[in-house]
Design an enzyme around this catalytic site. Structure first.
Site, PDB file in Angstrom:
ATOM      1  N   ASP A 168     -11.763 -66.767 -25.103  1.00 33.65           N
ATOM      2  CA  ASP A 168     -11.956 -65.316 -25.040  1.00 33.65           C
ATOM      3  C   ASP A 168     -12.722 -64.837 -26.268  1.00 33.65           C
ATOM      4  O   ASP A 168     -12.240 -64.951 -27.405  1.00 33.65           O
ATOM      5  CB  ASP A 168     -10.580 -64.639 -24.974  1.00 33.65           C
ATOM      6  N   HIS A 199     -12.690 -63.978 -21.257  1.00 37.78           N
ATOM      7  CA  HIS A 199     -12.161 -62.634 -21.035  1.00 37.78           C
ATOM      8  C   HIS A 199     -12.614 -62.119 -19.665  1.00 37.78           C
ATOM      9  O   HIS A 199     -13.758 -62.272 -19.282  1.00 37.78           O
ATOM     10  CB  HIS A 199     -12.716 -61.722 -22.132  1.00 37.78           C
TER      11      HIS A 199
END
Length: 230
Positions: A168, A199
């Site tokens: 992420d 993400h």
């Protein structure tokens, strides 16, 4: 679209929430907390999904104090950037108040338990909701900035699940490590890691979705709500 109007807790205004209802008797209610892109089609699809599982579902427009009705497409660079800009303008404490108002409306609609699930900004707010409200169970997907909220973990009294994207860009490895260090031994918190995922991997639509990881995370969330909501 089916929407409902909810008064703010301080009675200083009202905001809309997308509402999806199940067929037959509800198992309980779910509040879906938006990303920085507003209550867009992807969030409405999340609501429709939970309604299909038997829950009355609400997605409050948390940006109403900035501009009501914002809907952005994260696959478009200018709209993605606008979402990031809105994050900086958003009053998160007021957002929690609006989520609490929505939880109350959801509880009144069903008379049963209320779960909360959120994504990105909404994942962060789901953590804050677990610490600051009486939600019966909360789930956060790729929540941002949790390392700065660990001082609130003592207030988490009801079950919380966090899905962590391993790759992420908004939650780097050092932050993920702090999340595990601070929460792994919490009796009410469950963390799931998704190595290599970025993400937004569980979005309902668009380029960010990673199908296998999204299905795995959602199956865990579904079982979690079945256990704790009904």
């Amino acid at each position: 679209m089916a929407t409902t109007t909810i008064r703010s807790l301080a009675d200083t205004g009202s905001f809309t929430a997308y509402r999806a209802d199940p067929e037959g008797t509800a198992r309980g209610a779910i509040v879906v907390i938006q990303e920085v892109f507003g209550v867009n089609e992807g969030i409405r699809r999340k609501c429709d999904y939970w309604a299909s599982k038997g829950y009355v579902t609400f997605a409050p427009d948390l940006f109403w104090r900035i501009e009501p009705g914002i809907e952005l497409d994260p696959d478009l660079p200018d709209q993605f950037q606008r979402g990031l800009d809105l994050f900086g303008k958003f009053d998160q404490d007021k957002g929690i108040e609006d989520i609490e108002a929505t939880i109350r409306a959801a509880r009144a609609a069903t008379g049963g338990k209320v779960g909360v699930t959120g994504y990105c900004l909404g994942g962060r707010l789901a953590y804050m909701t677990a610490a600051r409200t009486d939600s019966d169970a909360s789930v956060g997907y790729y929540a941002v900035g949790i390392d700065g909220l660990l001082n609130e973990k003592h207030a988490i009294a009801r079950p919380l699940m966090l899905h962590i994207a391993g790759d992420d860009g908004f939650v780097p490895p050092a932050v993920q490590a702090k999340m595990h260090e601070g929460l792994d031994d919490h009796p009410r918190v469950t963390l799931h890691d998704y190595p290599g995922e970025d993400h937004g991997f569980a979005t309902e639509m668009g380029k960010r979705r990673s199908e296998a990881a999204a299905q795995l995370a959602d199956s865990r969330t579904e079982a979690f709500f079945a256990e704790h909501i009904g």
